[in-house]
Scaffold this motif. Structure first.
Motif, PDB file in Angstrom:
ATOM      1  N   GLU A  53     140.919 -35.430  39.629  1.00 42.59           N
ATOM      2  CA  GLU A  53     141.486 -34.096  38.554  1.00 42.59           C
ATOM      3  C   GLU A  53     139.705 -34.378  39.260  1.00 42.59           C
ATOM      4  N   GLY A  54     138.696 -33.700  40.607  1.00 42.50           N
ATOM      5  CA  GLY A  54     137.420 -32.878  40.619  1.00 42.50           C
ATOM      6  C   GLY A  54     136.433 -33.652  40.148  1.00 42.50           C
ATOM      7  N   VAL A  55     136.466 -35.167  39.189  1.00 43.34           N
ATOM      8  CA  VAL A  55     135.588 -35.800  38.779  1.00 43.34           C
ATOM      9  C   VAL A  55     135.195 -37.091  39.058  1.00 43.34           C
ATOM     10  N   LEU A  56     134.526 -37.217  39.652  1.00 42.43           N
ATOM     11  CA  LEU A  56     133.982 -38.756  40.162  1.00 42.43           C
ATOM     12  C   LEU A  56     133.985 -39.638  38.979  1.00 42.43           C
ATOM     13  N   THR A  72     133.270 -44.461  32.903  1.00 40.99           N
ATOM     14  CA  THR A  72     132.014 -43.750  33.475  1.00 40.99           C
ATOM     15  C   THR A  72     132.306 -42.145  34.196  1.00 40.99           C
ATOM     16  N   ARG A  73     131.944 -41.190  33.842  1.00 40.27           N
ATOM     17  CA  ARG A  73     132.327 -40.026  34.922  1.00 40.27           C
ATOM     18  C   ARG A  73     131.690 -39.075  34.925  1.00 40.27           C
ATOM     19  N   MET A  74     131.509 -39.042  35.961  1.00 41.63           N
ATOM     20  CA  MET A  74     129.892 -37.317  36.222  1.00 41.63           C
ATOM     21  C   MET A  74     130.991 -36.639  37.513  1.00 41.63           C
ATOM     22  N   ALA A 127     134.906 -35.254  50.649  1.00 42.68           N
ATOM     23  CA  ALA A 127     134.299 -37.238  50.006  1.00 42.68           C
ATOM     24  C   ALA A 127     135.583 -37.333  49.481  1.00 42.68           C
ATOM     25  N   ILE A 128     136.493 -38.347  48.898  1.00 42.80           N
ATOM     26  CA  ILE A 128     136.824 -38.608  48.146  1.00 42.80           C
ATOM     27  C   ILE A 128     136.235 -39.007  47.527  1.00 42.80           C
ATOM     28  N   GLY A 129     135.287 -40.087  47.825  1.00 47.57           N
ATOM     29  CA  GLY A 129     134.537 -41.168  47.000  1.00 47.57           C
ATOM     30  C   GLY A 129     133.441 -41.802  46.999  1.00 47.57           C
ATOM     31  N   GLU A 164     147.240 -43.040  47.205  1.00 45.33           N
ATOM     32  CA  GLU A 164     146.870 -42.387  46.684  1.00 45.33           C
ATOM     33  C   GLU A 164     146.279 -42.353  45.041  1.00 45.33           C
ATOM     34  N   LEU A 165     144.774 -43.220  44.951  1.00 40.89           N
ATOM     35  CA  LEU A 165     143.838 -43.059  43.887  1.00 40.89           C
ATOM     36  C   LEU A 165     144.031 -41.952  43.907  1.00 40.89           C
ATOM     37  N   ALA A 166     142.907 -41.056  44.399  1.00 38.37           N
ATOM     38  CA  ALA A 166     142.030 -39.939  44.654  1.00 38.37           C
ATOM     39  C   ALA A 166     142.409 -38.706  45.144  1.00 38.37           C
TER      40      ALA A 166
END
Length: 758
Positions: A53-56, A72-74, A127-129, A164-166
């Motif tokens: 959802e747009g957050v790492l 932890t989210r960034m 980048a998906i991760g 479908e994790l990211a």
């Protein structure tokens, strides 16, 4: 840790294959993955962050506190992890906390770790991760470890996408916006175009990354290379172009990459690590993209773009997806859309249907720009994210001169554009009709209209626009588009072809103006030279040529032999003091004497000139003028030097007016000094190609302008409508009175006399 990237990555991939084949949940697989990577790299921390959802979000870790997982989210761009994801680039730091983007998260317990390395997990160019490792001891990770991480990240991309994790949008999502969108970019090749959007190529998405049979993958790559070389050889054949040209030299550089052993070796190493042929090519291509972001030199960037273009071609061949828009054929007037484009790719298109090109990247010195200019195809570059702002088939209107790009225009906009295009074409027809008419003012004063050139094909413009000759031939273009220093014989052939095309019309050759912002990758810097803070005023042009006189001697011989039986006009750039001119002239004369001793055919005369670009030269004109045959004023560099203002700077580009009284008084002083010594003076800068500014120059007494071929028609029409004597009288009055709004006064003077300005 194994000593080669291939062995390191292969060791990890073997273990990862078992994990991916297991029946465990995706979360359990990622938990196992970080353990495998951490152990294989002897790293105390290994973590995986995924874009959700747009957050790492921290998804799995070995070494950090487990309670931080999914907590932890960034944001994108936040912290080191966010920086990697946003820029799609690798970071390798021996002291993470010292980086300005470091963001400490206490819940992770990472405060005791110093070293940090992270690579993006890329899917469909986004980048998906992020995969990262950390260590207690401060140290930079070795190249072998970074390459292993990058290879593993490719495999993780497949696992993450399948589970479908990211966040991972559909490959061919259409732009939802249907209204009109206006964009701007960098003006690369001037012109107007109307057509429908065509994407240069569908993106090849690598779906399978882990190889089952390494040798079979290697054979697929060998076969693809053979096919690609065959294509390139066919495109660089003389029959493809009809005549030789600088764009063919560009393709020779392009061909060089097709046979580059280093590139082939890197792909084979990636296959050795356990990747499929497609994944190996993509792996090397990702590395190229990351290197491109770190290169400031535009020419080296262009070489990297060419290499990426080759990688795209190779990827399409090996995957069997050969259908570029060029191969499928253009069915209607088209505007080509691409992130970047190689010169060979452009030449594959039907020139009758291809109306324009829009690039997300691109530069003025890029190979594709040079080829497009030769083809007469307008190009707008640096149009950010354009591929995600339109759909295939959308109507596009582009006007490069206005830096305007209209996507999905309204009917009224389309009609207005068609009218402007019609007027432009009509004006072109009018200018073409006066092609053979002399550029003479109403009071009978003859103004020489010459063109600036740099390519072999540019000489053809003399007949097309009815120019009096070539007032500036930029010899450095041949150096800029070559992969290696052009041999003297090759230089000579170019100069002779240009002279032959010009016939009895004069050609003024400017000796090579390289260095500074025109750095050549094959001319290595001396060990004690540093990168220049201000390359425009640095070690370039005549300064560099006199220092490396072997280059200038070869060029002098090439010019002298090419001009056998004709008059050679040779001009030295960026002369600051008379001794520089004298030294350059003596060098040419020495080569002339040597050739005469060898019984070589020589020019019937050699005329020497200097370019006035450095204001200091104006202070010693009384010493210089008796020694030269002609003077040319280069208004582009002169203006920025006079005002200490970089015209490429967006905040300064329009601030300093060519019609300011400061510039006009300076030019007036130069013109009067030349008149006193009876030395012809002309202008070969951009200033002379604008009708109003050209009027001002004529009003100062300048009688030779060297401008772009496209400007000859409008400037000639202006010349044939003015009274030069009356204009000179008026300009003298304005300069003496210190009038500050000369642009407004000159415009009013033209309007009152019915002089059309464009």
């Amino acid at each position: 840790m194994p000593t080669t990237p291939a062995a390191a990555a292969r060791q990890i991939l073997v273990l990862l294959q078992e994990v991916m084949a297991s029946r465990n949940s995706a979360q359990a697989k990622l938990n196992k993955v970080v353990e495998i990577i951490g152990q294989s790299l002897s790293s105390e921390v290994c973590s995986i962050y995924l874009v959700r959802e747009g957050v790492l979000e921290l998804f799995a870790t070995r070494g950090l506190k487990q309670e931080a997982v999914h907590v932890t989210r960034m944001a994108m761009g936040e912290g080191l992890v966010g920086l990697i994801a946003t820029n799609v680039e690798t970071l390798n730091l021996d002291e993470a906390a010292a980086h300005p983007d470091f963001s400490y998260r206490p819940e992770t317990g990472e405060d005791r770790f110093h070293s940090f390395a992270g690579v993006p997990i890329v899917r469909r160019e986004r980048a998906i991760g992020v995969l990262c490792v950390q260590h207690v001891e401060p140290r930079r990770y070795e190249e072998v470890e970074i390459e292993a991480l990058q290879t593993v990240a490719m495999v993780l991309s497949e696992l993450i996408a399948n589970a479908e994790l990211a966040d991972d949008g559909p490959a061919d999502a259409r732009v939802a916006e249907t209204g009109t969108t206006m964009l701007q970019g960098l003006q690369l090749v001037m012109g107007m175009a109307r057509g429908h959007a065509v994407f240069h190529q569908p993106r090849i998405h690598v779906e399978h990354t882990v190889a089952e049979d390494t040798e079979a993958e290697r054979q697929r790559v060998i076969s693809a290379f053979a096919k690609m070389r065959e294509q390139i050889d066919r495109m660089t054949g003389a029959a493809e172009f009809g005549t030789e040209g600088e764009h063919q030299e560009v393709l020779e550089t392009y061909k060089m990459f097709a046979y580059d052993e280093g590139w082939i070796r890197r792909i084979n190493e990636a296959i050795d690590s356990g990747l499929t042929a497609e994944a190996a090519i993509e792996r090397v291509q990702q590395r190229t993209r990351m290197r491109m972001r770190q290169i400031d030199d535009p020419l080296l960037q262009d070489r990297m773009h060419d290499l990426e273009d080759m990688a795209n071609r190779l990827l399409r061949i090996v995957s069997g997806q050969l259908g570029t828009a060029a191969q499928l054929g253009l069915r209607q007037d088209a505007i080509l859309i691409a992130r970047n484009l190689g010169p060979a790719e452009l030449l594959e298109y039907d020139r009758r249907r291809l109306k324009g090109v829009i690039l997300e990247e691109g530069s003025l010195t890029a190979h594709v720009t040079i080829v497009a200019r030769a083809m007469g195809v307008p190009v707008l570059g640096r149009v950010r994210d354009v591929r995600h702002q339109l759909n295939e088939g959308d109507l596009i209107l582009m006007d490069v001169a206005e830096n305007a790009l209209l996507i999905r225009p309204s009917a009224d906009m389309d009609e207005a554009f068609e009218n402007k295009l019609h007027v432009t074409q009509k004006r072109r027809a009018e200018f073409a009709a006066m092609r053979d008419l002399p550029s003479v003012t109403t009071d009978g004063q003859r103004i020489e209209l010459m063109v600036n050139a740099g390519l072999r094909e540019d000489a053809q413009a003399l007949d097309l626009v009815g120019a009096d000759g070539i007032g500036l031939f930029r010899t450095e273009f041949q150096f800029l588009v070559s992969a290696t220093l052009p041999q003297r014989e090759k230089q000579q052939r170019l100069y002779k072809d240009v002279l032959d095309a010009a016939g009895d019309r004069p050609v003024i050759f400017r000796t090579v103006d390289i260095g500074g912002d025109k750095a050549l990758p094959y001319m290595q810097r001396d060990g004690d030279e540093e990168l220049e803070d201000n390359p425009a005023m640095g070690w370039r042009a005549l300064r560099l040529a006199l220092d490396r006189d072997g280059l200038m001697k070869a060029q002098a011989r090439a010019l002298l032999e090419a001009s056998a039986g004709k008059v050679l006009n040779i001009m030295f750039p960026m002369v600051s003091e008379p001794w520089e001119y004298e030294e350059a002239r003596a060098l040419v004369e020495h080569q002339r004497d040597w050739l005469q001793g060898q019984k070589k055919k020589l020019p019937i005369a050699v005329k020497y000139g200097a370019m006035l670009e450095v204001p200091a030269l104006a202070e010693v004109l009384d010493l210089l003028l008796p020694r030269i045959d002609f003077l040319s004023i280069g208004t582009n560099d002169l203006t920025q030097f006079l005002f200490a203002a970089d015209r490429a700077h967006p905040k300064l580009a329009e601030r300093y007016d060519w019609l300011s009284i400061a510039i006009l008084r300076f030019l007036d002083r130069v013109v009067r000094a030349c008149a006193t010594h009876q030395v012809p003076v002309g202008v070969c800068g951009e200033m002379g190609g604008r009708t109003l500014e050209a009027m001002a120059l004529i009003g100062l007494g300048i009688r030779r302008l060297s401008i772009t071929p496209a400007s000859v028609g409008p400037v000639k029409a202006m010349i044939r409508a003015i009274d030069a004597s009356a204009l000179e009288s008026m300009m003298r009055e304005w300069l003496n009175d210190g009038v500050l709004d000369i642009r407004a006064r000159l415009t009013q003077w033209a309007v009152e006399r019915g002089v059309e300005l464009s």
